[in-house]
Design an enzyme around this catalytic site. Sequence first.
Site, mmCIF file in Angstrom:
data_model
loop_
_atom_site.group_PDB
_atom_site.id
_atom_site.type_symbol
_atom_site.label_atom_id
_atom_site.label_comp_id
_atom_site.label_asym_id
_atom_site.label_seq_id
_atom_site.Cartn_x
_atom_site.Cartn_y
_atom_site.Cartn_z
ATOM 1 N N ASN A 64 -20.882 66.573 73.249
ATOM 2 C CA ASN A 64 -19.770 67.252 72.555
ATOM 3 C C ASN A 64 -19.061 66.311 71.586
ATOM 4 O O ASN A 64 -18.715 66.689 70.459
ATOM 5 C CB ASN A 64 -18.747 67.771 73.573
ATOM 6 C CG ASN A 64 -19.254 68.984 74.327
ATOM 7 O OD1 ASN A 64 -20.159 69.682 73.864
ATOM 8 N ND2 ASN A 64 -18.696 69.231 75.497
ATOM 9 N N LYS A 92 -25.077 56.909 82.141
ATOM 10 C CA LYS A 92 -24.780 55.908 81.110
ATOM 11 C C LYS A 92 -26.020 55.585 80.292
ATOM 12 O O LYS A 92 -25.933 55.333 79.086
ATOM 13 C CB LYS A 92 -24.218 54.647 81.777
ATOM 14 C CG LYS A 92 -22.816 54.844 82.349
ATOM 15 C CD LYS A 92 -21.820 55.115 81.228
ATOM 16 C CE LYS A 92 -20.406 55.278 81.707
ATOM 17 N NZ LYS A 92 -19.451 55.480 80.608
ATOM 18 N N TYR A 119 -24.307 57.648 88.079
ATOM 19 C CA TYR A 119 -23.552 56.877 87.084
ATOM 20 C C TYR A 119 -24.499 56.124 86.155
ATOM 21 O O TYR A 119 -24.418 56.239 84.931
ATOM 22 C CB TYR A 119 -22.644 55.890 87.812
ATOM 23 C CG TYR A 119 -21.726 55.094 86.905
ATOM 24 C CD1 TYR A 119 -20.755 55.715 86.130
ATOM 25 C CD2 TYR A 119 -21.825 53.700 86.844
ATOM 26 C CE1 TYR A 119 -19.896 54.973 85.321
ATOM 27 C CE2 TYR A 119 -20.963 52.961 86.040
ATOM 28 C CZ TYR A 119 -20.011 53.601 85.283
ATOM 29 O OH TYR A 119 -19.159 52.863 84.484
ATOM 30 N N LYS A 133 -22.059 64.922 84.121
ATOM 31 C CA LYS A 133 -21.691 65.815 83.015
ATOM 32 C C LYS A 133 -20.884 65.102 81.933
ATOM 33 O O LYS A 133 -21.078 65.338 80.751
ATOM 34 C CB LYS A 133 -20.903 67.026 83.556
ATOM 35 C CG LYS A 133 -21.826 68.052 84.210
ATOM 36 C CD LYS A 133 -21.048 69.139 84.919
ATOM 37 C CE LYS A 133 -20.368 70.084 83.965
ATOM 38 N NZ LYS A 133 -19.663 71.179 84.691
#
Length: 328
Positions: free
Chosen positions: A100, A150, A146, A92
Amino acid sequence: MKRVLITGAAGFLGSHLCDRFIREGYRVVAMDNLITGDLRNIEHLMPLEHFEFYHHDVTKFVHVPGDLDYILHFASPASPIDYLKIPIQTLKVGAMGTHNLLGLARVKNARFIIASTSEVYGDPLVHPQTEEYWGHVNPVGPRGCYDEAKRYQEAITMAYHTYHGLETRIVRIFNTYGPRMRLNDGRVLPAFIGQALRGEDLTIFGDGSQTRSFCYVDDLVEGIYRLLLSDYPYPVNIGNPSEITIRDFAEEIIRLTGTSQKVIYKPLPKDDPKQRQPDITKAREILGWEPQIDRAEGLRRTYEYFKGLSRERLYEESLHREFRQDNK
Ligand code: UDP
């Protein structure tokens, strides 16, 4: 006076970035949800007039009043032990958190840099790794949450650059070490130094023939600073090309700490990359950057930091160790 937002500010890299930007004369807005960060890393900055801290989770809508010139998105769990424990948050913060903050960057007309990672190369089939290499990643393995977060983060950052014309930068960070690493995050350097300080044997995973290339944090911060101020929107590797096997690294830590403990061998975690070394030609050519601090000096400084920690902090990690063993 320029104003910069740093997410993950209470973490290892984030806190060093806060220090650097304060030193350069910026106003620093620091943000962290403190899941893996630690306020002790930035408590010395709290009294400063040009430093403010927001306890906030960037996967929720991010509101920062006032102007921002730069946004550095460094919030993310970053060690295998952390992202094994909180895989959903890891995905997230890379996906929704980045989205965001890209939105915030547009509203503020701020330049945006993301902390990407050598993990985008996975267990690499090309050595050393250049930015052109696309990687060898297992999306459903233990590191997938992860690595793919990324990779998505890079993709959405590039999309905001090409579609919205946002000024963006992508730094691919290789193994980095220095003061303020968490003793309990499972990374090899704090693991070994912690074990030496507690009088425990050093745990080598696998046969120790896997390699890593360790960069001292001050060198990394210098590279990030230069990349942010450059006009280069594509990924740039920042790391130290000096490569070493984990077995030899354990020997270096044994010599450094003077411990009389020995090494013991544990199973290699699944999908643990066999080798890793950055090709830093781009950083040299575009940023005029290369590491200045060799491993002997960097390890000496790092050991000084860990030696200064209280006994309680040295033992804080036992819970996490049990967790790691459960996951083997
Ligand atoms: N490692 C080890 N003993 C430890 C912790 C890690 O031998 O107590 C190994 C790990 O398996 C990996 C290397 O050290 O091959 C670097 O691990 P780290 O978690 O620091 O970084 P990453 O694997 O993400 O590069």
